[in-house]
Scaffold this motif. Structure first.
Motif, PDB file in Angstrom:
ATOM      1  N   SER A 162       0.834  -1.216   0.000  1.00 49.41           N
ATOM      2  CA  SER A 162       0.000   0.000   0.000  1.00 49.41           C
ATOM      3  C   SER A 162       0.866   1.262   0.000  1.00 49.41           C
ATOM      4  CB  SER A 162      -0.940  -0.003   1.203  1.00 49.41           C
ATOM      5  OG  SER A 162      -0.215  -0.055   2.418  1.00 49.41           O
TER       6      SER A 162
ATOM      7  N   PHE B 126      -8.413   4.973  -0.735  1.00 54.79           N
ATOM      8  CA  PHE B 126      -8.339   3.596  -1.243  1.00 54.79           C
ATOM      9  C   PHE B 126      -7.475   2.721  -0.342  1.00 54.79           C
ATOM     10  CE2 PHE B 126      -5.976   0.495  -3.839  1.00 54.79           C
ATOM     11  CZ  PHE B 126      -7.036  -0.304  -4.259  1.00 54.79           C
TER      12      PHE B 126
ATOM     13  N   TRP C  19      -9.131   2.198   3.050  1.00 54.53           N
ATOM     14  CA  TRP C  19     -10.268   1.278   2.944  1.00 54.53           C
ATOM     15  C   TRP C  19      -9.805  -0.171   2.826  1.00 54.53           C
ATOM     16  CZ3 TRP C  19     -12.240  -0.860  -1.990  1.00 54.53           C
ATOM     17  CH2 TRP C  19     -13.403  -1.620  -1.804  1.00 54.53           C
ATOM     18  N   ARG C  20      -8.692  -0.389   2.103  1.00 55.77           N
ATOM     19  CA  ARG C  20      -8.177  -1.731   1.894  1.00 55.77           C
ATOM     20  C   ARG C  20      -7.293  -2.225   3.038  1.00 55.77           C
ATOM     21  NH1 ARG C  20      -7.873  -3.631  -3.383  1.00 55.77           N
ATOM     22  NH2 ARG C  20      -7.027  -5.487  -2.340  1.00 55.77           N
TER      23      ARG C  20
ATOM     24  N   ASN D  89      -0.297  -6.645   2.522  1.00 56.08           N
ATOM     25  CA  ASN D  89       0.521  -5.538   2.970  1.00 56.08           C
ATOM     26  C   ASN D  89       1.820  -6.006   3.607  1.00 56.08           C
ATOM     27  OD1 ASN D  89       0.261  -2.725   2.763  1.00 56.08           O
ATOM     28  ND2 ASN D  89       0.145  -2.520   4.972  1.00 56.08           N
TER      29      ASN D  89
END
Length: 435
Positions: free
Chosen positions: A75, A362, A365-366, A424
């Motif tokens: 991310s 984004f 949220w992820r 991640n």
């Protein structure tokens, strides 16, 4: 509702707003820097851009000296690559446009958008610390201080409030963002931090309204809606507390002290709208914006894909602005962030701009559903929506304070997402940082 109280691992005894500071040098410096980046945007002005570039340069030196390792999660890279693509497209569209000699001073501000590659690894070198609470607390303090500064500038000096930004519009946007971010303190288990939340919302609103920036004032509504959605039960309970009522009373008195200024601004707005609806041309604020937008639309349609190059942004409007024989004022942007970047690089940079505004939301949220998930997501929503709504009538980027605030906020959102799980994942056995 999740608590925003900080989890700091091994701590020292000194505390700031109830948050203990780490003993480790790099950890302590990171926490203090994060707090200041939240507290200073409205009243410190360009201090936050100086700080960001200092983090950038010092981070490059630290990486070169191996004080900490280069660590970025998936991310993190999504954020950094999006910001880099935005900068690259602006440079590319500038290079294919005329007046290339004007490019250097027109693009130097883009260096801030490369900071994630260095500053995120610096923050990743600090472990077991939630970065969001010191930032959210700092923003609340900044919003309250902004209200006091605004009261002095407007209530005592009779001026449009501009804080330390030197520009009422930029000050108002910073006040709006700090108001929203500071309001996230509402979910803390600390009663003092809950009161700080209402003080931040009221203080930010006072500062914003005293700036008399109408296009930004509209953005108060979506920000307040987001805060209510974030923790409606806590807001209902806190508004009836004596401390909250005292804060609201103080705000009422503050507005009363600038009643004449607010009345004049309202009457001015009504008169100008009436003239516009009657088909008259005005050279006031609203009329100038309509004039710029019309000229900008025509200039964009002349080169919708590549634009005119950032160095030719305002020059591209001159042929259209000259048609009505009214004075052409020395604006540096089209008073619409989306239109300004569409003029710079057409659909290419406009798409990149939308991606820059959306990518913090984004990745938040992820992110894994940890204890900071909601605070992180709402922080991203508040800042991105504030910039998008305010940017419809004001500046968005290509201003050192606006750039530094958004970039650092996005960096913080990325760095606060836990590493080591799922998509991640990153190095689990990274070298401990030097103090």
């Amino acid at each position: 509702m999740q608590s925003l109280d900080v989890n700091v691992g091994v701590l020292g005894e000194s505390k700031t707003l109830g948050m203990a500071l780490p003993k480790n040098g790099i950890d302590r410096n990171n926490v203090i820097s994060i707090f200041l980046m939240g507290a200073l945007p409205a009243v410190g002005g360009s201090v936050i851009s100086v700080m960001l570039y200092s983090f950038f340069v010092w981070g490059i030196l630290s990486l070169a000296l191996q004080r900490f390792e280069f660590q970025m999660t998936r991310s993190d890279r999504v954020l950094a690559l999006t910001f880099t693509a935005f900068a690259a497209l602006i440079v590319f569209t500038a290079l294919i446009a005329p007046n290339r000699s004007e490019i250097p001073h027109s693009i130097v501000w883009l260096l801030a958008f490369l900071a994630p590659w260095v500053v995120i690894p610096r923050l990743r070198a600090t472990r077991d610390i939630d970065f969001l609470p010191p930032y959210i607390a700092g923003a609340a303090v900044g919003a309250v201080i902004a209200a006091f500064v605004a009261l002095i500038q407007s209530g005592l000096l009779g001026l449009r409030s501009e804080g330390g930004a030197g520009n009422p519009a930029v000050f108002s946007i910073m006040a709006l963002c700090l108001m929203g971010i500071g309001g996230l303190n509402i979910s803390s288990t600390s009663k003092a931090r809950q009161i700080l939340a209402i003080a931040a919302v009221v203080g930010g609103a006072v500062a914003l309204i005293m700036s008399l920036t109408r296009g930004v004032a509209i953005a108060i509504f979506p920000v307040c809606v987001l805060l209510l959605i974030y923790n409606p039960a806590r807001w209902r309970s806190i508004l009836v507390r004596p401390a909250s009522l005292a804060i609201l009373t103080a705000a009422t008195v503050a507005f009363y002290s600038v009643e004449r200024m607010l009345d004049f601004r309202w009457e001015q707005t009504v008169r100008e709208f009436h003239r516009i609806l009657m088909g008259e041309q005005t050279t006031k604020s609203i009329g100038e914006r309509l004039r710029l937008w019309e000229a900008g639309r025509d200039a964009f349609l002349e080169s919708p894909f590549w634009g005119h190059g950032i160095q030719n942004r305002m020059a591209s409007l001159v042929p259209e602005l000259s048609k009505d024989d009214l004075p052409i004022r020395g604006f540096t942007h089209a008073h619409n962030g989306f239109l300004s970047f569409a003029l710079d690089g057409g659909i290419l940079t406009l798409t990149a701009l939308v991606a820059v505004l959306c990518v913090p939301v984004f990745i938040a949220w992820r992110a894994p559903r940890d204890s900071s998930y909601r605070a992180r997501l709402f922080l991203a929503l508040i800042v991105s929506i504030s910039y998008a709504v305010s940017g419809m009538t004001q500046i968005m980027f290509k201003h050192d304070i606006m750039d530094a605030f958004f970039v650092f906020c996005a960096i913080l959102i990325a760095a606060s997402i836990p590493a080591g799980s799922g998509s991640n994942a990153t190095k689990a056995d990274a070298k401990p940082p030097a103090s």
